[in-house]
Design a protein around this motif. Structure first.
Motif, PDB file in Angstrom:
ATOM      1  N   ASP A 191      39.319  33.071  37.362  1.00 34.50           N
ATOM      2  CA  ASP A 191      38.338  34.073  37.757  1.00 34.50           C
ATOM      3  C   ASP A 191      38.914  34.960  38.875  1.00 34.50           C
ATOM      4  O   ASP A 191      38.946  36.190  38.764  1.00 34.50           O
ATOM      5  CB  ASP A 191      37.081  33.307  38.218  1.00 34.50           C
ATOM      6  CG  ASP A 191      35.973  34.239  38.646  1.00 34.50           C
ATOM      7  OD1 ASP A 191      35.992  35.388  38.195  1.00 34.50           O
ATOM      8  OD2 ASP A 191      35.095  33.819  39.432  1.00 34.50           O
ATOM      9  N   LEU A 192      39.447  34.329  39.912  1.00 31.88           N
ATOM     10  CA  LEU A 192      39.921  35.106  41.062  1.00 31.88           C
ATOM     11  C   LEU A 192      41.253  35.816  40.807  1.00 31.88           C
ATOM     12  O   LEU A 192      41.576  36.786  41.486  1.00 31.88           O
ATOM     13  CB  LEU A 192      40.025  34.211  42.301  1.00 31.88           C
ATOM     14  CG  LEU A 192      38.683  33.744  42.881  1.00 31.88           C
ATOM     15  CD1 LEU A 192      38.901  32.817  44.061  1.00 31.88           C
ATOM     16  CD2 LEU A 192      37.836  34.934  43.323  1.00 31.88           C
ATOM     17  N   LEU A 193      42.024  35.319  39.838  1.00 32.80           N
ATOM     18  CA  LEU A 193      43.329  35.933  39.595  1.00 32.80           C
ATOM     19  C   LEU A 193      43.347  36.805  38.333  1.00 32.80           C
ATOM     20  O   LEU A 193      44.409  37.289  37.920  1.00 32.80           O
ATOM     21  CB  LEU A 193      44.423  34.864  39.521  1.00 32.80           C
ATOM     22  CG  LEU A 193      44.600  34.034  40.805  1.00 32.80           C
ATOM     23  CD1 LEU A 193      45.772  33.059  40.665  1.00 32.80           C
ATOM     24  CD2 LEU A 193      44.826  34.933  42.023  1.00 32.80           C
ATOM     25  N   ALA A 194      42.174  37.024  37.765  1.00 29.15           N
ATOM     26  CA  ALA A 194      42.097  37.809  36.521  1.00 29.15           C
ATOM     27  C   ALA A 194      42.720  39.197  36.687  1.00 29.15           C
ATOM     28  O   ALA A 194      43.329  39.723  35.760  1.00 29.15           O
ATOM     29  CB  ALA A 194      40.651  37.930  36.061  1.00 29.15           C
ATOM     30  N   GLN A 195      42.570  39.771  37.863  1.00 25.80           N
ATOM     31  CA  GLN A 195      43.065  41.142  38.082  1.00 25.80           C
ATOM     32  C   GLN A 195      44.487  41.174  38.645  1.00 25.80           C
ATOM     33  O   GLN A 195      44.998  42.246  38.967  1.00 25.80           O
ATOM     34  CB  GLN A 195      42.132  41.897  39.069  1.00 25.80           C
ATOM     35  CG  GLN A 195      40.659  41.947  38.669  1.00 25.80           C
ATOM     36  CD  GLN A 195      40.457  42.458  37.252  1.00 25.80           C
ATOM     37  OE1 GLN A 195      41.149  43.378  36.814  1.00 25.80           O
ATOM     38  NE2 GLN A 195      39.540  41.847  36.515  1.00 25.80           N
ATOM     39  N   ALA A 196      45.119  40.015  38.793  1.00 23.25           N
ATOM     40  CA  ALA A 196      46.432  39.987  39.465  1.00 23.25           C
ATOM     41  C   ALA A 196      47.552  40.532  38.576  1.00 23.25           C
ATOM     42  O   ALA A 196      48.657  40.800  39.050  1.00 23.25           O
ATOM     43  CB  ALA A 196      46.765  38.560  39.914  1.00 23.25           C
ATOM     44  N   ARG A 231      49.457  27.870  40.865  1.00 24.83           N
ATOM     45  CA  ARG A 231      50.682  28.581  40.495  1.00 24.83           C
ATOM     46  C   ARG A 231      50.272  29.886  39.810  1.00 24.83           C
ATOM     47  O   ARG A 231      49.317  29.900  39.023  1.00 24.83           O
ATOM     48  CB  ARG A 231      51.532  27.757  39.521  1.00 24.83           C
ATOM     49  CG  ARG A 231      52.068  26.483  40.146  1.00 24.83           C
ATOM     50  CD  ARG A 231      53.006  25.755  39.198  1.00 24.83           C
ATOM     51  NE  ARG A 231      53.519  24.541  39.816  1.00 24.83           N
ATOM     52  CZ  ARG A 231      54.496  23.798  39.321  1.00 24.83           C
ATOM     53  NH1 ARG A 231      55.067  24.139  38.177  1.00 24.83           N
ATOM     54  NH2 ARG A 231      54.909  22.714  39.946  1.00 24.83           N
ATOM     55  N   CYS A 232      50.994  30.957  40.141  1.00 20.79           N
ATOM     56  CA  CYS A 232      50.719  32.238  39.506  1.00 20.79           C
ATOM     57  C   CYS A 232      52.081  32.899  39.276  1.00 20.79           C
ATOM     58  O   CYS A 232      52.848  33.075  40.225  1.00 20.79           O
ATOM     59  CB  CYS A 232      49.826  33.084  40.425  1.00 20.79           C
ATOM     60  SG  CYS A 232      49.311  34.625  39.671  1.00 20.79           S
ATOM     61  N   TRP A 233      52.390  33.187  38.005  1.00 18.65           N
ATOM     62  CA  TRP A 233      53.755  33.564  37.632  1.00 18.65           C
ATOM     63  C   TRP A 233      53.864  35.000  37.140  1.00 18.65           C
ATOM     64  O   TRP A 233      53.041  35.438  36.345  1.00 18.65           O
ATOM     65  CB  TRP A 233      54.237  32.667  36.497  1.00 18.65           C
ATOM     66  CG  TRP A 233      54.380  31.220  36.814  1.00 18.65           C
ATOM     67  CD1 TRP A 233      53.565  30.200  36.373  1.00 18.65           C
ATOM     68  CD2 TRP A 233      55.407  30.588  37.592  1.00 18.65           C
ATOM     69  NE1 TRP A 233      54.029  28.985  36.832  1.00 18.65           N
ATOM     70  CE2 TRP A 233      55.158  29.191  37.580  1.00 18.65           C
ATOM     71  CE3 TRP A 233      56.523  31.070  38.293  1.00 18.65           C
ATOM     72  CZ2 TRP A 233      55.978  28.290  38.240  1.00 18.65           C
ATOM     73  CZ3 TRP A 233      57.328  30.155  38.953  1.00 18.65           C
ATOM     74  CH2 TRP A 233      57.057  28.788  38.928  1.00 18.65           C
ATOM     75  N   ASP A 234      54.946  35.669  37.567  1.00 13.50           N
ATOM     76  CA  ASP A 234      55.372  36.909  36.934  1.00 13.50           C
ATOM     77  C   ASP A 234      56.516  36.538  35.985  1.00 13.50           C
ATOM     78  O   ASP A 234      57.453  35.830  36.391  1.00 13.50           O
ATOM     79  CB  ASP A 234      55.906  37.907  37.970  1.00 13.50           C
ATOM     80  CG  ASP A 234      54.792  38.434  38.868  1.00 13.50           C
ATOM     81  OD1 ASP A 234      53.628  38.422  38.417  1.00 13.50           O
ATOM     82  OD2 ASP A 234      55.084  38.844  40.015  1.00 13.50           O
ATOM     83  N   PRO A 280      48.080  38.698  47.517  1.00 12.50           N
ATOM     84  CA  PRO A 280      47.641  39.023  48.877  1.00 12.50           C
ATOM     85  C   PRO A 280      47.059  37.772  49.548  1.00 12.50           C
ATOM     86  O   PRO A 280      46.454  36.920  48.883  1.00 12.50           O
ATOM     87  CB  PRO A 280      46.517  40.055  48.659  1.00 12.50           C
ATOM     88  CG  PRO A 280      46.627  40.487  47.242  1.00 12.50           C
ATOM     89  CD  PRO A 280      47.357  39.423  46.487  1.00 12.50           C
ATOM     90  N   TRP A 281      47.240  37.708  50.843  1.00 16.32           N
ATOM     91  CA  TRP A 281      46.761  36.557  51.607  1.00 16.32           C
ATOM     92  C   TRP A 281      45.250  36.361  51.414  1.00 16.32           C
ATOM     93  O   TRP A 281      44.766  35.238  51.289  1.00 16.32           O
ATOM     94  CB  TRP A 281      47.110  36.762  53.090  1.00 16.32           C
ATOM     95  CG  TRP A 281      46.867  35.552  53.922  1.00 16.32           C
ATOM     96  CD1 TRP A 281      45.900  35.390  54.858  1.00 16.32           C
ATOM     97  CD2 TRP A 281      47.591  34.313  53.871  1.00 16.32           C
ATOM     98  NE1 TRP A 281      45.958  34.129  55.417  1.00 16.32           N
ATOM     99  CE2 TRP A 281      47.000  33.451  54.823  1.00 16.32           C
ATOM    100  CE3 TRP A 281      48.684  33.849  53.126  1.00 16.32           C
ATOM    101  CZ2 TRP A 281      47.456  32.149  55.046  1.00 16.32           C
ATOM    102  CZ3 TRP A 281      49.144  32.552  53.347  1.00 16.32           C
ATOM    103  CH2 TRP A 281      48.528  31.731  54.297  1.00 16.32           C
ATOM    104  N   GLU A 282      44.520  37.488  51.321  1.00 19.91           N
ATOM    105  CA  GLU A 282      43.058  37.414  51.156  1.00 19.91           C
ATOM    106  C   GLU A 282      42.713  36.697  49.847  1.00 19.91           C
ATOM    107  O   GLU A 282      41.745  35.949  49.779  1.00 19.91           O
ATOM    108  CB  GLU A 282      42.421  38.817  51.121  1.00 19.91           C
ATOM    109  CG  GLU A 282      42.503  39.606  52.417  1.00 19.91           C
ATOM    110  CD  GLU A 282      43.917  40.074  52.753  1.00 19.91           C
ATOM    111  OE1 GLU A 282      44.733  40.266  51.826  1.00 19.91           O
ATOM    112  OE2 GLU A 282      44.218  40.238  53.957  1.00 19.91           O
ATOM    113  N   THR A 283      43.513  36.949  48.815  1.00 22.05           N
ATOM    114  CA  THR A 283      43.254  36.292  47.519  1.00 22.05           C
ATOM    115  C   THR A 283      43.493  34.785  47.655  1.00 22.05           C
ATOM    116  O   THR A 283      42.726  33.966  47.145  1.00 22.05           O
ATOM    117  CB  THR A 283      44.200  36.881  46.431  1.00 22.05           C
ATOM    118  OG1 THR A 283      44.071  38.293  46.470  1.00 22.05           O
ATOM    119  CG2 THR A 283      43.877  36.349  45.070  1.00 22.05           C
ATOM    120  N   LEU A 284      44.579  34.430  48.337  1.00 16.56           N
ATOM    121  CA  LEU A 284      44.882  33.004  48.532  1.00 16.56           C
ATOM    122  C   LEU A 284      43.764  32.329  49.326  1.00 16.56           C
ATOM    123  O   LEU A 284      43.335  31.219  49.014  1.00 16.56           O
ATOM    124  CB  LEU A 284      46.230  32.841  49.249  1.00 16.56           C
ATOM    125  CG  LEU A 284      47.445  33.271  48.418  1.00 16.56           C
ATOM    126  CD1 LEU A 284      48.701  33.310  49.267  1.00 16.56           C
ATOM    127  CD2 LEU A 284      47.645  32.323  47.231  1.00 16.56           C
TER     128      LEU A 284
END
Ligand code: XMP
Length: 321
Positions: A233-238, A269-272, A285-289
């Motif tokens: 949910d929180l990383l959907a836009q990452a 974990r969030c991967w490129d 971003p720190w705010e997302t973390l």
């Protein structure tokens, strides 16, 4: 047998589809086939290729293995219903959880998932339906890593010298095996699948069992499932290739309301990545973390630690198991 890779850059999706449909139809002939749809881009593309080639001669199942994410069977069934494909949900939760009981070693867990899928569940479905073929969405990266002995991907056999016909009693067709993830996305789009499918984050065959370090119990799955909802949910836009929550085996000392709590640890974990062969952690971003940590600590019971993984692949791999 080396597989001839088709890089996404040179792939002609329309021609590829035409060729695969012809091959599936020729191989299955007057027989019937089954396939398992998880809702990911690979199995979704195979489902549509198979239905184009075989129509009603292909039966599509969603295997509810108890390791899936929240709301997955309903979502997948509804989407494919809207595309005119009937999907039957098979409840195999007890079989998978039974096979995983007591196992903590990563490769033993993967092997248990593989055997339960192929020997037990598909073995039974093939018998019931009279089908002689299973269509599945193995891609080249799955094969590479398994053959290199890095990770036993759940869907690789021939390249390990295993003949599925001898081992399980049916033949396996892999129309996507020359492609990597970026190529499959092109094919999925050309097949008319919506962006929610062709752009979907990958999700591994062993599902949340790959994200529970240590024993995969229903209680531990429930924790990682909750953390997964929040993370996605929180990383959907990452714009990441893939993101995930992992439950650690070790617990650590924390405190809540002034009392000691020997609690759980969740790793994010969030991967490129382009094709999953190499990957780097997304610079979130720190705010997302902070938002991730805040919601996981508040909403997942017993969690006292949330960490973010910052090592690249290699030497890391993307999933924890
Ligand atoms: P790893 O963890 O090997 O993951 O770096 C690379 C990509 O493959 C996915 N993955 C799997 N996919 N069966 C699959 O179909 C599997 O057993 C499996 N294990 C990992 C993983 O999610 C990542 O996208």
């Amino acid at each position: 047998m080396t597989i001839q890779e088709i890089p996404a850059g040179t792939l002609d999706a329309a021609k590829f589809i035409e060729e695969q449909v012809r091959q599936i139809s020729q191989t299955v002939g007057t027989g019937t086939a089954i396939n398992a749809l998880s809702g990911g881009v690979d199995s979704s593309a195979v489902t549509l290729l198979g239905h184009k080639a075989l129509g009603d001669k292909l039966k599509t199942y969603f295997i509810q293995n108890g390791l899936m994410r929240e709301g997955e069977p309903e979502r997948v069934q509804a989407l494919f219903h809207s595309l005119g494909v009937r999907v039957e949900v098979v409840d195999a939760r007890e079989e998978f959880l039974g096979a995983l009981k007591g196992l903590t070693d990563p490769e033993e867990k993967r092997e248990a998932v593989t055997q339960t899928f192929y020997k037990r569940v598909f073995g039974r479905l093939v018998k019931q339906s009279g089908a002689r073929f299973l269509l599945q969405g193995t891609i080249l990266t799955d094969v590479d890593e398994t053959v290199a002995g890095i990770k036993r991907q759940h869907n690789v056999f021939a390249q390990l010298g295993i003949d599925p016909e001898q081992a399980f009693g049916y033949r396996i067709l892999e129309p996507l095996v020359q492609l990597r993830k970026d190529g499959v996305r092109k094919v999925a789009e050309a097949l008319g699948l919506p962006p929610s499918v062709f752009g979907r984050m990958p999700f591994p065959g062993p599902a949340l069992a790959a994200r529970v370090i240590g024993e995969t119990t229903p209680e531990r799955l429930a924790l990682v499932r909750k953390a997964t909802v929040i993370t996605e949910d929180l990383l959907a836009q990452a714009g990441a290739f893939q993101c995930m929550a992992i439950l650690h085996e070790d617990r650590v000392t924390g405190m809540r309301e002034g009392r000691r709590e020997f609690g759980f640890q969740i790793e994010i974990r969030c991967w490129d990545s382009v094709d999953a062969r190499h990957a780097t952690p997304t610079r979130l971003p720190w705010e997302t973390l902070e938002a991730l940590s805040g919601r996981i600590l508040a909403e997942v019971p017993g969690v006292v630690s949330v960490t973010y993984h910052i090592a690249p692949k290699p030497p890391s791999t993307m999933e924890a198991i």
